[in-house]
Design an enzyme around this catalytic site. Structure first.
Site, PDB file in Angstrom:
ATOM      1  N   SER A 134       6.170  17.224 -32.619  1.00 56.52           N
ATOM      2  CA  SER A 134       5.027  17.776 -33.326  1.00 56.52           C
ATOM      3  C   SER A 134       5.319  17.757 -34.817  1.00 56.52           C
ATOM      4  O   SER A 134       6.451  17.990 -35.240  1.00 56.52           O
ATOM      5  CB  SER A 134       4.793  19.219 -32.854  1.00 56.52           C
ATOM      6  OG  SER A 134       4.098  19.948 -33.856  1.00 56.52           O
ATOM      7  N   GLU A 188       0.277  11.315 -21.188  1.00 56.55           N
ATOM      8  CA  GLU A 188      -1.076  11.760 -21.560  1.00 56.55           C
ATOM      9  C   GLU A 188      -1.974  10.565 -21.881  1.00 56.55           C
ATOM     10  O   GLU A 188      -3.169  10.560 -21.572  1.00 56.55           O
ATOM     11  CB  GLU A 188      -1.009  12.713 -22.751  1.00 56.55           C
ATOM     12  CG  GLU A 188      -0.381  14.049 -22.386  1.00 56.55           C
ATOM     13  CD  GLU A 188      -0.077  14.867 -23.630  1.00 56.55           C
ATOM     14  OE1 GLU A 188      -0.854  15.774 -23.924  1.00 56.55           O
ATOM     15  OE2 GLU A 188       0.937  14.608 -24.295  1.00 56.55           O
ATOM     16  N   HIS A 212      -3.706  23.032  -3.706  1.00 61.97           N
ATOM     17  CA  HIS A 212      -4.407  23.907  -4.661  1.00 61.97           C
ATOM     18  C   HIS A 212      -3.504  24.292  -5.833  1.00 61.97           C
ATOM     19  O   HIS A 212      -3.702  25.338  -6.454  1.00 61.97           O
ATOM     20  CB  HIS A 212      -4.917  25.197  -3.998  1.00 61.97           C
ATOM     21  CG  HIS A 212      -5.666  24.966  -2.727  1.00 61.97           C
ATOM     22  ND1 HIS A 212      -7.040  24.815  -2.661  1.00 61.97           N
ATOM     23  CD2 HIS A 212      -5.225  24.814  -1.452  1.00 61.97           C
ATOM     24  CE1 HIS A 212      -7.404  24.602  -1.412  1.00 61.97           C
ATOM     25  NE2 HIS A 212      -6.322  24.593  -0.660  1.00 61.97           N
ATOM     26  N   LYS A 240       8.890  21.160 -30.444  1.00 57.28           N
ATOM     27  CA  LYS A 240       8.076  20.490 -29.422  1.00 57.28           C
ATOM     28  C   LYS A 240       8.620  19.139 -28.991  1.00 57.28           C
ATOM     29  O   LYS A 240       9.145  18.374 -29.776  1.00 57.28           O
ATOM     30  CB  LYS A 240       6.649  20.265 -29.952  1.00 57.28           C
ATOM     31  CG  LYS A 240       5.812  21.511 -30.080  1.00 57.28           C
ATOM     32  CD  LYS A 240       5.582  22.222 -28.750  1.00 57.28           C
ATOM     33  CE  LYS A 240       4.660  21.480 -27.817  1.00 57.28           C
ATOM     34  NZ  LYS A 240       3.301  21.405 -28.330  1.00 57.28           N
TER      35      LYS A 240
END
Ligand code: ARG
Length: 466
Positions: free
Chosen positions: A282, A295, A161, A288
């Site tokens: 970024s 992804e 979980h 970043k």
């Protein structure tokens, strides 16, 4: 630039509408089947010769023409495929062959239809592609094992979980993904068996009237057997659905791996660091470092899943046998093959660019009452029924939470307040080392079992493909 003539012009008086011709055309994408189509044609030529349909000279001219095409395609750039008029790869090959072999080339299509031809070419192409996919999956497995072995002592919180559950060895986590990929390779091998069946000789739909030796053609092309029913042979695309499904499971596994690593690479978790080679920045926020490679792997699973549904929808409700709808199978299958292989390769690269922040991961694995189950097991070993032990430890956790202390940080007297079965040796039982070592049955995360599992995994990589 040479031009191809229609393969079916005789019965027609009118011109094809140009917009429809473009719509009908598959050469833009099915040129990828060029080599497979020529290989199929070489085998068909030999079978027509053996059946006495082609003379030795004619067969030799065809063979030479087809081989010339293969070397031309290998030597020349994409301009070799410049042919505005070619409807599909089959018309293209035939037109080029006739240019080279003349009338003999015009005889090659005897006893053959584009229906058994395309099914044969697609199966030949896909068989190679499955082998390349399986070997890319093996490459990802190697990367997982290398990573596991270079962080043999690293420990990670295990989750259910996405809540901290029990500590596990990092290598155990790597081996979980190794298992998924092992199943994927097995599955690809099973799909390959059903791909590896020869449709050629089924002609348009009813079978051929020429005395060809289909078994011989199958042997020449490396097919395991011939398709038993001509109607089924020209209309079966189950193997495309199967390949896309097997590829979808590969993508689901890679996507889960990507998700784990994306989470572990966050500042909040901080268990791993991804190198610059596989990250991006970024355009706005200078600080970043984003896990784009992972992804994209996660994102590209979507299109592969989509192709499964597209292919199923494509064949649903098609009357026997061949229908032009089936031309739509190619782009889906090509994209599945490209996407799954690229994703496996990128994943392997990512795995070679992961650094485990062992100290931080170990700290995380030692906090958050991850040894509560150990405490319950300790009480069970002293005779308490598990349900009562669970209850008692639950109350200890509540007490600890209120005091801001882990179980092993509580005084012996405090612990004995919950159960007098507890004595000094409880601290040893609650240690991270003991927690791990006690999971010592097959499949568990104890260091001894994981060492064995790593060795077995290595050995399995060297075993021949099933
Ligand atoms: N381009 C076609 C396909 O991919 C080849 C088969 C065409 N056969 C036909 N009878 N129109 O399915």
């Amino acid at each position: 630039m040479s031009e191809s003539k229609k393969l079916w012009g005789g019965r027609f008086r009118g011109e094809t509408d140009p917009a429809f011709a473009r719509y009908n055309r598959s050469f833009g994408f099915d040129r990828r089947l060029f080599e497979a189509d020529v290989r199929g044609s070489l085998a068909h030529c030999e079978s027509l010769r053996a059946a006495g349909v082609l003379g030795d000279d004619e067969a030799a001219r065809i063979r030479q023409g087809l081989n010339t095409l293969l070397s031309q395609a290998a030597e020349r750039d994409e301009s070799f495929f410049d042919d505005e008029a070619a409807e599909d790869v089959h018309s293209f090959v035939e037109a080029r062959l006739v240019e080279l072999a003349g009338d003999a080339g015009r005889k090659l299509h005897t006893g053959r239809s584009r229906n058994d031809q395309v099914a044969t070419a697609l199966r030949l192409w896909l068989r190679d592609e499955i082998d390349r996919t399986a070997s890319a999956a093996r490459g990802a497995q190697v990367a997982l094992l290398d990573l596991a072995e270079s962080h043999a002592d690293a420990v990670l919180p295990g989750y259910t979980h996405l809540q901290r559950a029990q500590p596990v060895l990092f290598a155990h986590w790597c081996l979980a993904y190794f298992e998924m990929l092992a199943r994927d390779r097995e599955r690809l091998g099973e799909v390959r068996r059903r791909v590896n069946v020869l449709p050629l000789g089924s002609a348009a739909l009813a079978g051929t009237s020429y005395p060809v030796d289909r078994e011989g053609v199958a042997r020449a092309l490396g097919f395991e057997r011939v398709a038993r029913n001509s109607l089924d042979a020209v209309s079966d695309r189950d193997f495309c659905v199967e390949f896309a499904s097997a590829a979808s499971l590969v993508m689901a596994h890679l996507s889960r791996l990507a998700e784990d690593l994306i989470i572990y690479a966050t500042t909040e978790f901080g268990f791993v660091e991804l190198s610059d080679a596989i990250s991006t920045g970024s355009s706005l926020m200078p600080q970043k470092k984003n896990p784009d490679a992972l992804e994209l792997v996660r994102g590209k699973s979507a299109r592969v899943f989509g192709h499964v549904l597209a292919l199923l929808t494509l064949i649903k409700g098609l009357p026997l046998t061949y229908n032009k709808d089936m031309q739509e199978d190619k782009e889906a299958v090509f994209d599945v093959a490209d996407t799954v292989r690229d994703s496996l390769e990128v994943t392997a690269t990512v795995l070679r660019n992961v650094r485990v922040r062992e100290a931080r991961a170990r700290d995380a694995a030692s906090l958050g009452y991850m040894n509560a189950t150990e405490m319950a097991d300790y009480l069970v070993r002293r005779g308490l029924p598990f349900r009562e032990a669970h209850e008692a430890v639950g109350r200890m956790v509540l007490y600890g939470l209120e005091k801001g202390l882990e179980l092993h940080e509580l005084e012996l007297e405090e612990l004995r307040g919950f159960s007098t079965l507890i004595s000094e040796d409880v601290y040893e039982a609650l240690s991270l080392e003991q927690t791990l070592a006690s999971k010592s049955q097959t499949g568990g995360t104890s260091p001894a079992r994981v060492r064995e599992a790593l060795a077995a995994a290595r050995a399995s990589l060297d075993a021949p493909e099933s």
